[in-house]
Scaffold this active site. Structure first.
Site, PDB file in Angstrom:
ATOM      1  N   HIS A 144       0.945  -1.263  -0.226  1.00 43.67           N
ATOM      2  CA  HIS A 144      -0.143  -0.146  -0.053  1.00 43.67           C
ATOM      3  C   HIS A 144       0.775   1.489  -0.208  1.00 43.67           C
ATOM      4  O   HIS A 144       2.174   1.119   0.682  1.00 43.67           O
ATOM      5  CB  HIS A 144      -0.851  -0.054   1.090  1.00 43.67           C
ATOM      6  CG  HIS A 144      -1.964   0.835   1.019  1.00 43.67           C
ATOM      7  ND1 HIS A 144      -3.330   0.510   0.515  1.00 43.67           N
ATOM      8  CD2 HIS A 144      -2.296   2.082   1.228  1.00 43.67           C
ATOM      9  CE1 HIS A 144      -4.295   1.607   0.619  1.00 43.67           C
ATOM     10  NE2 HIS A 144      -3.519   2.811   1.043  1.00 43.67           N
TER      11      HIS A 144
ATOM     12  N   ASP B 211     -13.773   3.174   7.028  1.00 47.00           N
ATOM     13  CA  ASP B 211     -12.873   3.882   6.282  1.00 47.00           C
ATOM     14  C   ASP B 211     -13.645   4.288   4.960  1.00 47.00           C
ATOM     15  O   ASP B 211     -13.301   5.377   4.364  1.00 47.00           O
ATOM     16  CB  ASP B 211     -11.551   3.082   6.012  1.00 47.00           C
ATOM     17  CG  ASP B 211     -10.532   3.983   5.229  1.00 47.00           C
ATOM     18  OD1 ASP B 211     -10.110   4.914   5.718  1.00 47.00           O
ATOM     19  OD2 ASP B 211     -10.102   3.574   4.086  1.00 47.00           O
TER      20      ASP B 211
ATOM     21  N   ARG C 193     -12.711  12.869   4.359  1.00 47.83           N
ATOM     22  CA  ARG C 193     -11.538  13.486   4.646  1.00 47.83           C
ATOM     23  C   ARG C 193     -11.025  14.142   3.227  1.00 47.83           C
ATOM     24  O   ARG C 193     -10.298  15.158   3.147  1.00 47.83           O
ATOM     25  CB  ARG C 193     -10.266  12.600   5.006  1.00 47.83           C
ATOM     26  CG  ARG C 193     -10.373  12.255   6.486  1.00 47.83           C
ATOM     27  CD  ARG C 193      -9.636  11.028   6.779  1.00 47.83           C
ATOM     28  NE  ARG C 193      -8.319  11.295   6.523  1.00 47.83           N
ATOM     29  CZ  ARG C 193      -7.309  10.271   5.989  1.00 47.83           C
ATOM     30  NH1 ARG C 193      -7.829   9.029   5.721  1.00 47.83           N
ATOM     31  NH2 ARG C 193      -6.172  10.782   5.568  1.00 47.83           N
TER      32      ARG C 193
ATOM     33  N   SER D 280      -6.199   4.768   8.771  1.00 41.97           N
ATOM     34  CA  SER D 280      -7.054   4.250   7.281  1.00 41.97           C
ATOM     35  C   SER D 280      -6.246   3.069   6.606  1.00 41.97           C
ATOM     36  O   SER D 280      -6.999   2.246   6.340  1.00 41.97           O
ATOM     37  CB  SER D 280      -7.137   5.588   6.521  1.00 41.97           C
ATOM     38  OG  SER D 280      -7.201   5.172   5.104  1.00 41.97           O
TER      39      SER D 280
ATOM     40  N   LYS E 103      -7.467  -1.004   6.691  1.00 42.84           N
ATOM     41  CA  LYS E 103      -7.880  -1.710   5.398  1.00 42.84           C
ATOM     42  C   LYS E 103      -7.052  -2.846   5.337  1.00 42.84           C
ATOM     43  O   LYS E 103      -7.412  -3.988   4.925  1.00 42.84           O
ATOM     44  CB  LYS E 103      -7.557  -0.948   4.354  1.00 42.84           C
ATOM     45  CG  LYS E 103      -8.743   0.164   3.969  1.00 42.84           C
ATOM     46  CD  LYS E 103      -8.673   0.683   2.536  1.00 42.84           C
ATOM     47  CE  LYS E 103      -7.637   1.643   2.285  1.00 42.84           C
ATOM     48  NZ  LYS E 103      -7.916   2.996   2.934  1.00 42.84           N
TER      49      LYS E 103
HETATM   50  N1  URA Z   1      -4.141   5.567   1.636  1.00 40.80           N
HETATM   51  C1  URA Z   1      -5.196   5.501   2.399  1.00 40.80           C
HETATM   52  O1  URA Z   1      -5.826   4.250   2.168  1.00 40.80           O
HETATM   53  N2  URA Z   1      -5.673   6.245   3.500  1.00 40.80           N
HETATM   54  C2  URA Z   1      -4.863   7.239   3.585  1.00 40.80           C
HETATM   55  O2  URA Z   1      -5.398   8.344   4.516  1.00 40.80           O
HETATM   56  C3  URA Z   1      -3.860   7.838   2.630  1.00 40.80           C
HETATM   57  C4  URA Z   1      -3.624   7.025   1.546  1.00 40.80           C
END
Ligand code: URA
Length: 438
Positions: free
Chosen positions: A84, A163, A170, A185, A189
């Site tokens: 990620h 999220d 956001r 966040s 995930k």
């Molecule tokens: N990627 C995400 O999943 N969340 C964030 O807040 C920033 C990048």
């Protein structure tokens, strides 16, 4: 003890610590819809200013994770490894990387995000493939992962729904650049995916959510600590986001560039970062000779075949991956030209990301619909020699008024000077679980 949203917001606004039960109540109530967006937006802004300490962050992340189901793929006999990014401009790395990793034997259950502030999102890019759906229920998510070793989806009503709501909020309320909000966040995930290992690409520099390297290191350290606490082998690298990655910034044009990487003729920086992060993923999965396997998966076409197979499984039309000229493209074209002779010394990622967003490649409000054909192709980047009048970028756009409002901003992204400066190093630091107690 009973809480009200206003009391918790005021407490955080004034610099107080949020009680654990207060956080659990707030996230639970927001997820089920009994706390409105405006109150959660106020709380997010209070957190941007006041932060969360380590204990608040752990509770906040756990509450987000537990807002939905945690997936269990222990029956799959492959290492479950994901990657990620904290978000960047032109950051399409997941698109070539995930199919290459799957072609090399990993299972990659990737839950990604949409565009966030000025940074692009994997889901929006994927949706520029006609028919491609990233909205999957759990049984379809499992089926695609089992059949293909790769699934590319978004948070859903049953997987990290907190999220799903907070991320979009956001994006539209200026509350993206907060270390605890980003860490929770991403990690909620990723921890919902039932992973064995996780590679985090933490961006630093003008186009990153955390522009200063100390903040990026702090973010990386906190996320690696959370992963380790949950028993997931986690590695983070800090990578440069001073200038966009590759040449393409947008959505459909980033799919085209990703296909080029999978064909072995992508830009050097995108290819190199894809291979470097792929090596880390395969290492975490215990698969040896990582670099040569990944290179073989490019040379043999196995990575591109995997992306086509997975696109088909998601309802997408794989023909656009064979012939990217079939991808959507906006009708109008403009160029940015050099106003001096010399070397490019800046090609500012934030400025280019903001211009792309306002042209329609990202969202200014939650309800905005992205135009997949809008995008910028960079022809000159840091270190390149230019003559006055040379083309720096080609812009594809759909709305003349928007272009007129963005063209000076976009032009200001480049500075040209008499002396050559080297492009920034791609990978700046590495942090892994072995530095932490579990
Ligand atoms: N990627 C995400 O999943 N969340 C964030 O807040 C920033 C990048």
């Amino acid at each position: 003890m009973a809480y009200t949203a206003v009391e918790l917001i005021e407490h955080k606004r004034d610099g107080g610590r949020l009680p654990s039960e207060g956080i659990e109540w707030l996230i639970g109530s927001y997820t089920e819809g009994s706390i409105p967006d405006y109150q959660m937006a106020a709380m997010a802004m209070a957190i941007v200013w006041r932060g969360l300490d380590a204990e608040e962050l752990a509770v906040w992340t756990k509450a987000m994770l537990e807002s939905g189901d945690v997936l269990d793929f222990s029956d799959l006999k492959k290492p479950k490894i994901d990657k990620h990014s904290t978000g960047g401009v032109g950051d399409k790395i997941s698109l070539p990387l995930a199919p290459l990793a799957a072609a090399c034997g990993l299972a990659v259950p990737m839950i990604s995000g949409r565009s966030l502030a000025h940074t692009g999102g994997t889901l929006d890019k994927l949706e520029s493939i006609p028919g491609f759906t990233t909205e999957l229920d759990q049984s379809r998510f499992r089926q695609i992962l089992t059949d293909h070793g790769l699934v590319l989806a978004g948070a859903s009503p049953s997987i990290v729904p907190a999220d799903r709501r907070l991320y979009a909020l956001r994006d539209a309320t200026g509350t993206v650049p907060s270390l605890p909000l980003i860490a929770s966040s991403i990690m909620s995930k990723k921890l919902s995916e039932g992973l064995d290992g996780l590679v985090l690409d933490v961006k630093t520099g003008s186009g990153a959510s955390m522009a200063r390297i100390d903040d990026s290191l702090d973010l990386a350290t906190k996320m690696v600590q959370i992963g380790t606490d949950y028993g997931v082998k986690t590695v983070a690298v800090i990578t440069s986001m001073e200038q966009p990655l590759g040449a393409a910034v947008g959505n459909a044009n980033e799919i085209e560039e990703s296909v080029a990487v999978l064909r072995g003729d992508g830009p050097a920086d995108v290819t190199e970062l894809t291979l470097a992060l792929g090596e880390l993923m395969l290492d975490l999965g215990g698969i040896g000779d990582a670099r040569s396997r990944l290179e073989d998966a490019i040379a043999s076409g196995a990575g591109l075949e995997k992306l086509k197979e997975v696109a088909r499984a998601h309802g997408g039309d794989p023909a656009v991956l064979d012939d990217p000229s079939l991808l959507p493209v906006a009708p109008l074209t403009a160029t940015i030209e050099a106003d001096d002779d010399g070397y490019v010394t800046t090609c500012d990622a934030l400025t280019i990301g903001l211009a792309a967003t306002h042209l329609g490649a990202g969202r200014e409000q939650q309800s905005d619909v992205i135009d997949p054909g809008v995008g910028i192709i960079l022809e000159k980047k840091i270190g390149d020699l230019v003559n006055r009048g040379d083309r720096l970028a080609i812009v594809r756009y759909a709305d003349e008024e928007r272009w007129q409002s963005q063209k000076d901003r976009l032009g200001s992204a480049w500075t040209i000077g008499p002396n050559r400066v080297a492009p920034p190093d791609l990978i700046l630091e590495r942090i892994d679980s072995s530095n932490f107690e579990h």
